[in-house]
Design a protein around this motif. Structure first.
Motif, mmCIF file in Angstrom:
data_model
loop_
_atom_site.group_PDB
_atom_site.id
_atom_site.type_symbol
_atom_site.label_atom_id
_atom_site.label_comp_id
_atom_site.label_asym_id
_atom_site.label_seq_id
_atom_site.Cartn_x
_atom_site.Cartn_y
_atom_site.Cartn_z
ATOM 1 N N LEU A 1 -37.933 -9.537 35.478
ATOM 2 C CA LEU A 1 -37.446 -8.229 35.917
ATOM 3 C C LEU A 1 -36.582 -8.410 37.164
ATOM 4 C CD1 LEU A 1 -37.398 -5.151 35.728
ATOM 5 C CD2 LEU A 1 -39.545 -5.111 37.022
ATOM 6 N N VAL A 2 -35.336 -7.931 37.088
ATOM 7 C CA VAL A 2 -34.395 -8.043 38.195
ATOM 8 C C VAL A 2 -33.944 -6.648 38.612
ATOM 9 C CG1 VAL A 2 -32.186 -8.979 38.959
ATOM 10 C CG2 VAL A 2 -33.595 -10.277 37.341
ATOM 11 N N PRO A 3 -34.151 -6.243 39.867
ATOM 12 C CA PRO A 3 -33.682 -4.912 40.304
ATOM 13 C C PRO A 3 -32.165 -4.817 40.232
ATOM 14 C CG PRO A 3 -35.276 -5.851 41.860
ATOM 15 C CD PRO A 3 -34.901 -6.952 40.919
ATOM 16 N N ILE A 4 -31.665 -3.632 39.939
ATOM 17 C CA ILE A 4 -30.226 -3.382 39.936
ATOM 18 C C ILE A 4 -29.917 -2.282 40.947
ATOM 19 C CG2 ILE A 4 -29.924 -4.094 37.536
ATOM 20 C CD1 ILE A 4 -29.903 -1.178 36.722
ATOM 21 N N THR A 5 -28.689 -2.263 41.418
ATOM 22 C CA THR A 5 -28.296 -1.276 42.419
ATOM 23 C C THR A 5 -28.186 0.119 41.799
ATOM 24 O OG1 THR A 5 -25.926 -1.592 42.035
ATOM 25 C CG2 THR A 5 -27.006 -3.048 43.639
ATOM 26 N N ARG A 6 -28.193 1.114 42.671
ATOM 27 C CA ARG A 6 -28.067 2.482 42.206
ATOM 28 C C ARG A 6 -26.722 2.710 41.528
ATOM 29 N NH1 ARG A 6 -31.242 6.515 40.457
ATOM 30 N NH2 ARG A 6 -29.924 8.350 40.205
ATOM 31 N N GLN A 7 -25.683 2.103 42.054
ATOM 32 C CA GLN A 7 -24.350 2.264 41.477
ATOM 33 C C GLN A 7 -24.308 1.695 40.056
ATOM 34 O OE1 GLN A 7 -21.583 3.929 42.749
ATOM 35 N NE2 GLN A 7 -20.906 3.602 40.639
ATOM 36 N N THR A 8 -24.900 0.517 39.874
ATOM 37 C CA THR A 8 -24.939 -0.084 38.543
ATOM 38 C C THR A 8 -25.729 0.787 37.580
ATOM 39 O OG1 THR A 8 -24.799 -2.304 39.488
ATOM 40 C CG2 THR A 8 -25.614 -2.122 37.238
ATOM 41 N N PHE A 9 -26.833 1.324 38.059
ATOM 42 C CA PHE A 9 -27.665 2.193 37.228
ATOM 43 C C PHE A 9 -26.890 3.434 36.790
ATOM 44 C CE2 PHE A 9 -31.056 5.607 37.179
ATOM 45 C CZ PHE A 9 -31.511 5.295 35.909
ATOM 46 N N GLU A 10 -26.151 4.021 37.705
ATOM 47 C CA GLU A 10 -25.377 5.219 37.371
ATOM 48 C C GLU A 10 -24.196 4.891 36.467
ATOM 49 O OE1 GLU A 10 -24.377 7.095 41.040
ATOM 50 O OE2 GLU A 10 -26.417 7.837 41.389
ATOM 51 N N ASP A 11 -23.684 3.671 36.557
ATOM 52 C CA ASP A 11 -22.642 3.256 35.620
ATOM 53 C C ASP A 11 -23.209 3.079 34.221
ATOM 54 O OD1 ASP A 11 -20.766 3.281 37.628
ATOM 55 O OD2 ASP A 11 -20.892 1.127 38.027
ATOM 56 N N LEU A 12 -24.423 2.553 34.145
ATOM 57 C CA LEU A 12 -25.061 2.343 32.848
ATOM 58 C C LEU A 12 -25.430 3.657 32.170
ATOM 59 C CD1 LEU A 12 -27.355 -0.668 33.745
ATOM 60 C CD2 LEU A 12 -25.650 -0.659 31.926
ATOM 61 N N ILE A 13 -25.919 4.613 32.958
ATOM 62 C CA ILE A 13 -26.298 5.923 32.419
ATOM 63 C C ILE A 13 -25.461 6.965 33.150
ATOM 64 C CG2 ILE A 13 -28.180 7.544 31.992
ATOM 65 C CD1 ILE A 13 -30.111 5.261 31.997
ATOM 66 N N PRO A 14 -24.281 7.287 32.650
ATOM 67 C CA PRO A 14 -23.380 8.205 33.349
ATOM 68 C C PRO A 14 -23.901 9.635 33.308
ATOM 69 C CG PRO A 14 -22.491 7.647 31.203
ATOM 70 C CD PRO A 14 -23.704 6.787 31.387
ATOM 71 N N GLY A 15 -23.417 10.436 34.242
ATOM 72 C CA GLY A 15 -23.837 11.831 34.288
ATOM 73 C C GLY A 15 -23.256 12.661 33.161
ATOM 74 N N VAL A 16 -22.052 12.312 32.712
ATOM 75 C CA VAL A 16 -21.393 13.030 31.624
ATOM 76 C C VAL A 16 -21.532 12.216 30.349
ATOM 77 C CG1 VAL A 16 -19.219 14.027 30.823
ATOM 78 C CG2 VAL A 16 -19.762 14.020 33.261
ATOM 79 N N ALA A 17 -21.668 12.915 29.225
ATOM 80 C CA ALA A 17 -21.905 12.258 27.945
ATOM 81 C C ALA A 17 -20.789 11.292 27.571
ATOM 82 C CB ALA A 17 -22.053 13.309 26.847
ATOM 83 N N THR A 18 -21.161 10.132 27.024
ATOM 84 C CA THR A 18 -20.196 9.176 26.493
ATOM 85 C C THR A 18 -19.857 9.555 25.053
ATOM 86 O OG1 THR A 18 -21.910 7.690 25.655
ATOM 87 C CG2 THR A 18 -21.205 7.385 27.932
ATOM 88 N N GLY A 19 -18.895 8.832 24.485
ATOM 89 C CA GLY A 19 -18.509 9.113 23.111
ATOM 90 C C GLY A 19 -19.653 8.904 22.126
ATOM 91 N N GLU A 20 -20.428 7.815 22.299
ATOM 92 C CA GLU A 20 -21.554 7.546 21.415
ATOM 93 C C GLU A 20 -22.629 8.619 21.548
ATOM 94 O OE1 GLU A 20 -22.835 3.636 22.401
ATOM 95 O OE2 GLU A 20 -21.434 2.670 21.016
ATOM 96 N N GLN A 21 -22.873 9.060 22.779
ATOM 97 C CA GLN A 21 -23.876 10.095 22.996
ATOM 98 C C GLN A 21 -23.435 11.431 22.398
ATOM 99 O OE1 GLN A 21 -24.161 9.852 27.240
ATOM 100 N NE2 GLN A 21 -25.620 8.156 27.212
ATOM 101 N N TYR A 22 -22.149 11.748 22.542
ATOM 102 C CA TYR A 22 -21.617 12.986 21.963
ATOM 103 C C TYR A 22 -21.746 12.952 20.436
ATOM 104 C CZ TYR A 22 -18.358 16.787 20.928
ATOM 105 O OH TYR A 22 -17.806 17.948 20.460
ATOM 106 N N LYS A 23 -21.448 11.804 19.850
ATOM 107 C CA LYS A 23 -21.552 11.661 18.394
ATOM 108 C C LYS A 23 -22.997 11.854 17.944
ATOM 109 C CE LYS A 23 -20.610 8.405 14.631
ATOM 110 N NZ LYS A 23 -20.085 7.047 14.294
ATOM 111 N N TYR A 24 -23.940 11.310 18.701
ATOM 112 C CA TYR A 24 -25.355 11.459 18.348
ATOM 113 C C TYR A 24 -25.770 12.927 18.400
ATOM 114 C CZ TYR A 24 -30.440 11.087 18.666
ATOM 115 O OH TYR A 24 -31.791 11.251 18.455
#
Length: 247
Positions: free
Chosen positions: A2-25
């Motif tokens: 287990l390796v901690p990640i920064t808050r910025q990286t976390f927010e990049d991984l899970i963006p606040g606005v829906a991505t194309g794949e999420q919108y399709k789902y």
């Protein structure tokens, strides 16, 4: 591991606005689109009725804005739903990159929808729509384990017990000693995702996975004293998820 990640990286991984794949789902099936379209039509009819009955410029402007927004409900609702899912994950202040192994996997059935109907004798019956799902248990050397469930597909035939599995974990504690939520599972050796809803941006996750793999120390070559039999032991054969004749 287990390796901690920064808050910025976390927010990049899970963006606040829906991505194309999420919108399709969240767009859903054709019947989901028809339901949203019906809601939009009803809102449009109400808006037209109010437009001709209310007085006052300010009130008419507000009704106009509300009417346009509600008439486009069929379009923006998937964005709102996906963004809301992301917000529920982004509420966790700390996150980490977890690499473990597949401990076990099995197939189950889950009820996705219930419908009421009447049989020939006039009795009320409930019809359940079942969906086959894959259940994957992932754990690491610390004893942590979690179970992810997702709709079953043919790609899951490539799953094997012992395969390396990666995911993002979330916690309220800065040392990640207590895991409160996990993301999709990624199997790097198969380029395979196990997920229902695609929480993480997969392009960024794969980049992190590649960097993590490249920084790991390489295994030492076999010792000269190792016998040929020990050096070339056949790999363990693992059960497949299901037979080839199944969907």
């Amino acid at each position: 591991m287990l390796v901690p990640i920064t808050r910025q990286t976390f927010e990049d991984l899970i963006p606040g606005v829906a991505t194309g794949e999420q919108y399709k789902y969240c767009w859903g099936k054709p019947r989901d689109f028809l339901k949203r379209l019906l809601v939009s039509a009803v809102c449009l009819a109400i808006w037209i009725f109010l437009e001709y009955t209310v007085e006052g410029d300010t009130l008419r402007i507000l009704i106009l804005i509300a009417g346009i927004s509600s008439s486009l409900y069929w379009l923006w609702m998937p964005v709102w739903e996906a963004s809301w899912r992301n917000i529920k994950y982004r509420k966790y202040p700390y996150a980490g990159f977890l690499q473990g192994k597949i401990l076990d996997f099995y197939i189950s059935e889950a009820v996705t929808e219930q419908q009421e109907s009447v049989n020939k004798r006039g009795e009320l019956i409930i019809i359940e729509n079942l969906e086959r799902r894959i259940n994957v248990e992932v754990g690491d050397a610390t004893g942590f384990s979690t179970l992810i469930q997702a709709p079953l597909n043919r790609n899951h035939k490539r799953l094997r017990r012992g395969q390396v599995a990666q995911m993002i974990v979330m916690s309220y504690l800065d040392d990640l000693s207590e895991i409160n939520e996990v993301s999709d599972i990624y199997i790097p050796s198969q380029n395979l995702w196990i997920s229902d809803y695609p929480y993480v941006r997969r392009d960024i996750f794969k980049e992190i996975s590649h960097r993590f793999q490249s920084r790991r120390p390489k295994k030492a070559p076999p010792s000269p004293q190792t016998s040929a039999i020990e050096r070339y032991q056949p790999a363990n054969s693992y059960d497949q998820v299901y037979d080839d004749d199944q969907p």
